[in-house]
Design a protein around this motif. Sequence first.
Motif, PDB file in Angstrom:
ATOM      1  N   ALA A 188       0.829  -1.201   0.000  1.00  0.00           N
ATOM      2  CA  ALA A 188       0.000   0.000   0.000  1.00  0.00           C
ATOM      3  C   ALA A 188       0.867   1.256   0.000  1.00  0.00           C
ATOM      4  O   ALA A 188       2.033   1.239   0.431  1.00  0.00           O
ATOM      5  N   SER A 189       0.307   2.351  -0.484  1.00  0.00           N
ATOM      6  CA  SER A 189       0.978   3.648  -0.412  1.00  0.00           C
ATOM      7  C   SER A 189       0.814   4.219   0.989  1.00  0.00           C
ATOM      8  O   SER A 189      -0.275   4.155   1.573  1.00  0.00           O
ATOM      9  N   ARG A 191       0.741   7.278   1.868  1.00  0.00           N
ATOM     10  CA  ARG A 191      -0.242   8.376   1.847  1.00  0.00           C
ATOM     11  C   ARG A 191      -1.667   7.821   1.917  1.00  0.00           C
ATOM     12  O   ARG A 191      -2.525   8.365   2.612  1.00  0.00           O
ATOM     13  N   GLU A 192      -1.913   6.729   1.183  1.00  0.00           N
ATOM     14  CA  GLU A 192      -3.243   6.132   1.227  1.00  0.00           C
ATOM     15  C   GLU A 192      -3.548   5.571   2.615  1.00  0.00           C
ATOM     16  O   GLU A 192      -4.670   5.681   3.117  1.00  0.00           O
ATOM     17  N   ASP A 195      -4.414   8.372   4.871  1.00  0.00           N
ATOM     18  CA  ASP A 195      -5.694   8.988   4.534  1.00  0.00           C
ATOM     19  C   ASP A 195      -6.889   8.120   4.883  1.00  0.00           C
ATOM     20  O   ASP A 195      -8.037   8.482   4.582  1.00  0.00           O
ATOM     21  N   ARG A 196      -6.645   6.974   5.533  1.00  0.00           N
ATOM     22  CA  ARG A 196      -7.769   6.255   6.126  1.00  0.00           C
ATOM     23  C   ARG A 196      -8.399   7.074   7.240  1.00  0.00           C
ATOM     24  O   ARG A 196      -9.558   6.873   7.594  1.00  0.00           O
ATOM     25  N   ARG A 206      -4.884  16.418   4.114  1.00  0.00           N
ATOM     26  CA  ARG A 206      -4.863  15.366   3.115  1.00  0.00           C
ATOM     27  C   ARG A 206      -3.416  15.098   2.701  1.00  0.00           C
ATOM     28  O   ARG A 206      -2.711  15.991   2.237  1.00  0.00           O
ATOM     29  N   ASP A 208      -2.394  13.294   0.282  1.00  0.00           N
ATOM     30  CA  ASP A 208      -2.315  13.456  -1.165  1.00  0.00           C
ATOM     31  C   ASP A 208      -3.493  14.333  -1.590  1.00  0.00           C
ATOM     32  O   ASP A 208      -4.596  13.844  -1.805  1.00  0.00           O
ATOM     33  N   SER A 211      -5.980  13.292  -4.433  1.00  0.00           N
ATOM     34  CA  SER A 211      -6.918  12.166  -4.361  1.00  0.00           C
ATOM     35  C   SER A 211      -7.898  12.378  -3.220  1.00  0.00           C
ATOM     36  O   SER A 211      -7.520  12.851  -2.156  1.00  0.00           O
ATOM     37  N   GLY A 213     -10.395  11.640  -0.072  1.00  0.00           N
ATOM     38  CA  GLY A 213     -10.338  10.764   1.087  1.00  0.00           C
ATOM     39  C   GLY A 213     -11.717  10.594   1.677  1.00  0.00           C
ATOM     40  O   GLY A 213     -12.689  11.190   1.219  1.00  0.00           O
TER      41      GLY A 213
END
Length: 479
Positions: A188-189, A191-192, A195-196, A206, A208, A211, A213
């Motif tokens: 997984a990234s 940043r992702e 951003d959970r 954010r 990122d 993208s 969230g």
Amino acid sequence: MLLVGQAVYEKTGNIFTTVALRLRRAVVDHAAAHPGWTPERVCTPWVRRHELEAYDDGWRRWPDACLHHYRTWWADRAGGGVERWNFRADSLDALEELLRRRLGTVAKYDRVAGRDFWTMAAWYIGEYVVRHKGASWQYRTSNPQAPPGTWYSKDSSWTDSAFVAQPLRYDGHAEHPADMVRDVLAGASLREVVDRFPCAPEGPGRADPASPGPGDAAEPWPEALWPLVAPEHLPPPLTPRQLQELDEEARQLKADPDLRPRYEVKPGRVTYTRMAEVLVDLGMITQEKARGVLHDVRDYAHDTLDDSHDIADTLEEFGVAVSIHADDVDYADEHYAWLLDRAAALTAGKVTVTNYRFVFDKDDEDDKDDEDNKDDKNDEDGEYEEYQEEDGRGTLYFDRNGEELSFYIEQESNDYLDMGAAQAAIEALSPDDDPRSFRCVDNGPRKPPGTTDDIMVLATADQRAGLRRHFGIEFHEPW
């Protein structure tokens, strides 16, 4: 959550009243069937803010220690110092690259996860969430009596380890930083993963910005709540007859307050935060005062106050008590004036102290010797008077709201206060036409009067009972 959902669904305006009265009826009936039983309020997770943010005693300073490590060695060892590891979004990319280059797999991370450097790497991710997502560090100590599968049981993944959470929002997220590292190494990234944790649509945070969230499409409260509280979980709406019975019960309760159950609170860990909460509930201080004190003691607001005298002494910081010092005060005759002014200030202007004066005693049998000594003295002016005032005995006078009062002082030295006389003088400052009065805290048999400071608390009888119930503070009878 179920009750809120039902209230939103039915819109009758009586859901909370219904539940409260049904609970009251159940308590009254149970108390009638079991003489001597009283309900106890116990620690309720996720209800009080201080419960959300309270730390275990042994773990309490861990986030601060990590911040110290970050500044002193970790940022340099990771490469680039604090200029590179600055808790900005691009630093997440750097950390992701470091994880993949140095570790590469979840299995390798699990072998080194307990080492200081990698513990700090996980902490950095958690601290980023704390700073950008409105989260906070959390730690729940397991409770041996908690049923399996509950929040505080030993088998819960949330007990006995640090994690970050967004505790004050219904759509908040919680996660262990070490698990976030594992997800990155699993592909997984970072940043992702970060951003959970949702953030406000208009707010920063954010990782990122390009993208979306979970917080970017937040729905209004009822729509967002409804999937969590489906209709099949809710009690059926009240019938007209039940509504009529409810109105009658509410009328009886209002007419006869004695129908209300008597609740006893089970004492728990006493902290500044807990003290503030109770004092507000008892009506002794305002919310603004509580927030101000907690801000001043924020570095140790969650420290446990184990000693009963320390608990009572804290009341002075909240502005509801004054302390009579048992130690050396240098000049007792002058200290009384300062002490009385502080006590009078607690009454918010209802009592004023003016025209203070202290008249020292003259020992008759030593008059002749003292006169001879006076003739023999050739030192600076005033030394004779100081010699006469060494024992500090005399009478203190002051006007209370214009009326003169006097108290005889029997201290053996002007360095120390006459504790009993000081207590009596402060009790005399209890305001008129006010249920509050000054009473002295009983320090117990291990600390007899005169061996430690006396705490004079301005409170009503009900407030003193509350302090006794919540904190075990006992009071002496008036002097």
